[in-house]
Scaffold this motif. Structure first.
Motif, mmCIF file in Angstrom:
data_model
loop_
_atom_site.group_PDB
_atom_site.id
_atom_site.type_symbol
_atom_site.label_atom_id
_atom_site.label_comp_id
_atom_site.label_asym_id
_atom_site.label_seq_id
_atom_site.Cartn_x
_atom_site.Cartn_y
_atom_site.Cartn_z
ATOM 1 N N MET A 121 0.848 -1.182 0.000
ATOM 2 C CA MET A 121 0.000 0.000 0.000
ATOM 3 C C MET A 121 0.887 1.237 0.000
ATOM 4 O O MET A 121 2.073 1.177 0.334
ATOM 5 N N CYS A 122 0.280 2.348 -0.358
ATOM 6 C CA CYS A 122 1.028 3.605 -0.421
ATOM 7 C C CYS A 122 1.599 3.959 0.955
ATOM 8 O O CYS A 122 0.918 3.834 1.981
ATOM 9 N N GLN A 123 2.851 4.404 0.963
ATOM 10 C CA GLN A 123 3.530 4.750 2.212
ATOM 11 C C GLN A 123 3.829 6.249 2.313
ATOM 12 O O GLN A 123 4.683 6.658 3.109
ATOM 13 N N CYS A 124 3.117 7.072 1.537
ATOM 14 C CA CYS A 124 3.313 8.515 1.653
ATOM 15 C C CYS A 124 2.814 8.988 3.031
ATOM 16 O O CYS A 124 2.012 8.300 3.672
ATOM 17 N N PRO A 125 3.253 10.139 3.498
ATOM 18 C CA PRO A 125 2.877 10.594 4.847
ATOM 19 C C PRO A 125 1.369 10.680 5.057
ATOM 20 O O PRO A 125 0.871 10.303 6.135
ATOM 21 N N ASP A 126 0.620 11.172 4.065
ATOM 22 C CA ASP A 126 -0.823 11.318 4.238
ATOM 23 C C ASP A 126 -1.513 9.961 4.382
ATOM 24 O O ASP A 126 -2.386 9.776 5.237
ATOM 25 N N CYS A 127 -1.151 8.999 3.510
ATOM 26 C CA CYS A 127 -1.777 7.674 3.575
ATOM 27 C C CYS A 127 -1.396 6.961 4.866
ATOM 28 O O CYS A 127 -2.237 6.313 5.507
ATOM 29 N N LYS A 128 -0.132 7.059 5.260
ATOM 30 C CA LYS A 128 0.300 6.414 6.496
ATOM 31 C C LYS A 128 -0.423 7.002 7.704
ATOM 32 O O LYS A 128 -0.833 6.279 8.616
ATOM 33 N N ALA A 129 -0.624 8.311 7.690
ATOM 34 C CA ALA A 129 -1.324 8.951 8.801
ATOM 35 C C ALA A 129 -2.777 8.487 8.869
ATOM 36 O O ALA A 129 -3.309 8.238 9.956
ATOM 37 N N MET A 130 -3.424 8.348 7.698
ATOM 38 C CA MET A 130 -4.812 7.890 7.688
ATOM 39 C C MET A 130 -4.911 6.433 8.144
ATOM 40 O O MET A 130 -5.824 6.060 8.896
ATOM 41 N N SER A 131 -3.964 5.596 7.721
ATOM 42 C CA SER A 131 -3.962 4.192 8.138
ATOM 43 C C SER A 131 -3.804 4.084 9.655
ATOM 44 O O SER A 131 -4.483 3.283 10.306
ATOM 45 N N GLN A 132 -2.928 4.908 10.218
ATOM 46 C CA GLN A 132 -2.724 4.879 11.665
ATOM 47 C C GLN A 132 -3.959 5.374 12.404
ATOM 48 O O GLN A 132 -4.362 4.809 13.430
ATOM 49 N N ARG A 133 -4.583 6.415 11.859
ATOM 50 C CA ARG A 133 -5.785 6.953 12.501
ATOM 51 C C ARG A 133 -6.926 5.949 12.479
ATOM 52 O O ARG A 133 -7.678 5.813 13.453
ATOM 53 N N GLU A 134 -7.063 5.219 11.362
ATOM 54 C CA GLU A 134 -8.176 4.279 11.198
ATOM 55 C C GLU A 134 -7.856 2.878 11.698
ATOM 56 O O GLU A 134 -8.726 2.009 11.705
ATOM 57 N N GLY A 135 -6.602 2.663 12.083
ATOM 58 C CA GLY A 135 -6.229 1.354 12.612
ATOM 59 C C GLY A 135 -6.134 0.262 11.573
ATOM 60 O O GLY A 135 -6.096 -0.923 11.925
ATOM 61 N N SER A 136 -6.077 0.648 10.296
ATOM 62 C CA SER A 136 -6.026 -0.346 9.222
ATOM 63 C C SER A 136 -5.723 0.348 7.904
ATOM 64 O O SER A 136 -6.052 1.527 7.715
ATOM 65 N N GLU A 137 -5.122 -0.398 6.994
ATOM 66 C CA GLU A 137 -4.912 0.129 5.643
ATOM 67 C C GLU A 137 -6.234 0.290 4.897
ATOM 68 O O GLU A 137 -6.272 0.864 3.808
ATOM 69 N N SER A 138 -7.317 -0.206 5.463
ATOM 70 C CA SER A 138 -8.627 0.016 4.843
ATOM 71 C C SER A 138 -9.026 1.485 4.902
ATOM 72 O O SER A 138 -9.930 1.910 4.167
ATOM 73 N N GLY A 139 -8.367 2.280 5.755
ATOM 74 C CA GLY A 139 -8.697 3.704 5.833
ATOM 75 C C GLY A 139 -8.510 4.417 4.510
ATOM 76 O O GLY A 139 -9.464 4.979 3.952
ATOM 77 N N PRO A 140 -7.292 4.437 3.945
ATOM 78 C CA PRO A 140 -7.095 5.075 2.642
ATOM 79 C C PRO A 140 -7.932 4.433 1.542
ATOM 80 O O PRO A 140 -8.396 5.124 0.634
ATOM 81 N N LEU A 141 -8.129 3.121 1.619
ATOM 82 C CA LEU A 141 -8.938 2.446 0.599
ATOM 83 C C LEU A 141 -10.373 2.958 0.610
ATOM 84 O O LEU A 141 -10.929 3.336 -0.429
ATOM 85 N N VAL A 142 -10.997 2.962 1.781
ATOM 86 C CA VAL A 142 -12.387 3.417 1.879
ATOM 87 C C VAL A 142 -12.490 4.892 1.488
ATOM 88 O O VAL A 142 -13.435 5.298 0.791
ATOM 89 N N ASP A 143 -11.529 5.698 1.897
ATOM 90 C CA ASP A 143 -11.543 7.116 1.537
ATOM 91 C C ASP A 143 -11.530 7.284 0.012
ATOM 92 O O ASP A 143 -12.270 8.105 -0.541
ATOM 93 N N PHE A 144 -10.698 6.511 -0.653
ATOM 94 C CA PHE A 144 -10.596 6.590 -2.114
ATOM 95 C C PHE A 144 -11.875 6.089 -2.795
ATOM 96 O O PHE A 144 -12.420 6.748 -3.687
ATOM 97 N N ILE A 145 -12.366 4.943 -2.368
ATOM 98 C CA ILE A 145 -13.558 4.368 -3.001
ATOM 99 C C ILE A 145 -14.773 5.256 -2.754
ATOM 100 O O ILE A 145 -15.638 5.417 -3.626
ATOM 101 N N ASN A 146 -14.874 5.854 -1.572
ATOM 102 C CA ASN A 146 -15.969 6.798 -1.314
ATOM 103 C C ASN A 146 -15.918 7.972 -2.285
ATOM 104 O O ASN A 146 -16.955 8.456 -2.764
#
Length: 309
Positions: free
Chosen positions: A13-38
């Motif tokens: 998965m993407c390891q840029c600062p924004d994506c990593k921050a969202m993954s940490q906030r959401e507790g899963s790499e599904s965070g950036p995924l759901v954000d994108f699909i939404n």
């Protein structure tokens, strides 16, 4: 109409600062995924209100996000990566079994954040844990899991169920699954008996006895059977195979005048004979001095080849 926009079959998965921050906030790499699909779903809704976007909850996106909600025009398809290998899911037991606690909790978690859920299920074991065929039949799990899926908001199911020539009760798995996908609340046993009568003819009751024996033998084992190498599963003993051979001998005798039913019974010999031939050396070494296995390995190998052909 459904358009699938899903991640690749890997763990990257993407390891840029924004994506990593969202993954940490959401507790899963599904965070950036759901954000994108939404974002995609919001973009198409005004022009195509009847279209749904489907995406996998798979691999490192299996765990649902902590705060994000999935848009109503998005379908989350849960695919339990390594369920077929036995990582933290056991295909020998229903999803509600304690062995599958983590898997069931993920299903319930997605049901809390997504209106539409799909399931990518597995009714088969793969290598490396299963380098050769052995008898196993997760029939009880099919009925229990489809009912659980339905109760937790799953609206569509895709199943991996390959190897029709080497897995036990392949035709029953498919037929019963199709029936229960139409109505998951139907009791499975009357359907199983209908299938047995139509598929095995005069051997129907004997084949029902054989199926029950295989299922009960596996269910008696504690722990995650999917995570075990097939040659290490405790229920696969010389006594188990001897009983399988006896029941299938009796079934063949009952339906001998019916060529189609006989062919169907003989098909069930394939995982039995294959498993016994592959485990033969281990079984022979474990016998007391002077004892021999009650079957002939050369005969089994020839029958295996004949029935496969």
């Amino acid at each position: 109409r459904v358009y699938d926009i899903s991640q690749n079959d890997n763990h990257w998965m993407c390891q840029c600062p924004d994506c990593k921050a969202m993954s940490q906030r959401e507790g899963s790499e599904s965070g950036p995924l759901v954000d994108f699909i939404n974002e995609v779903a919001d973009g198409i809704r005004p022009e195509f209100p009847d279209v749904h976007v489907m995406t996998f909850a798979y691999s490192i996106t299996e765990t649902p996000p902590k705060t994000l909600k999935v848009r109503d025009n998005v379908i989350i398809r849960i695919a339990e990566l390594n369920a077929e290998w036995g990582r933290d899911s056991d295909l020998f037991h229903p999803i509600t079994h304690p062995t599958n606690k983590a898997q069931f909790e993920r299903l319930q978690g997605w049901a809390g954040v997504a209106k539409s859920i799909g399931a990518w299920d597995y009714w088969i074991q793969y290598s490396p844990n299963d380098p050769f065929p052995t008898p196993y039949a997760p029939i009880r799990c099919i009925a229990a899991d489809l009912e659980t899926f339905h109760r937790n908001g799953v609206s569509e199911v895709f199943v991996e169920c390959e190897s029709p020539d080497t897995t036990s009760f392949f035709a029953l798995k498919c037929w019963l699954g199709y029936q229960l996908m139409q109505d998951p609340a139907r009791p499975a046993e009357p359907l199983i008996r209908t299938f047995m009568k139509g598929y095995y003819g005069a051997a129907a009751e004997k084949m029902r006895e054989y199926l029950n024996f295989v299922e009960v033998s596996a269910a008696a084992v504690e722990g995650n059977l999917s995570a075990m190498k097939c040659y290490a599963r405790p229920y696969l003993t010389p006594q188990f195979f001897t009983t399988c051979e006896r029941l299938l001998d009796e079934a063949e005798a009952l339906c001998a005048p019916d060529p189609k039913a006989l062919l169907h019974v003989r098909r069930e010999r394939i995982p039995v004979d294959a498993g016994l031939c592959n485990l033969w050396s281990d079984f022979a070494r474990s016998l007391p001095a002077g004892r021999k296995l009650p079957l002939d390995r050369e005969f089994l190998a020839k029958r295996y080849e004949e029935y496969r052909r």
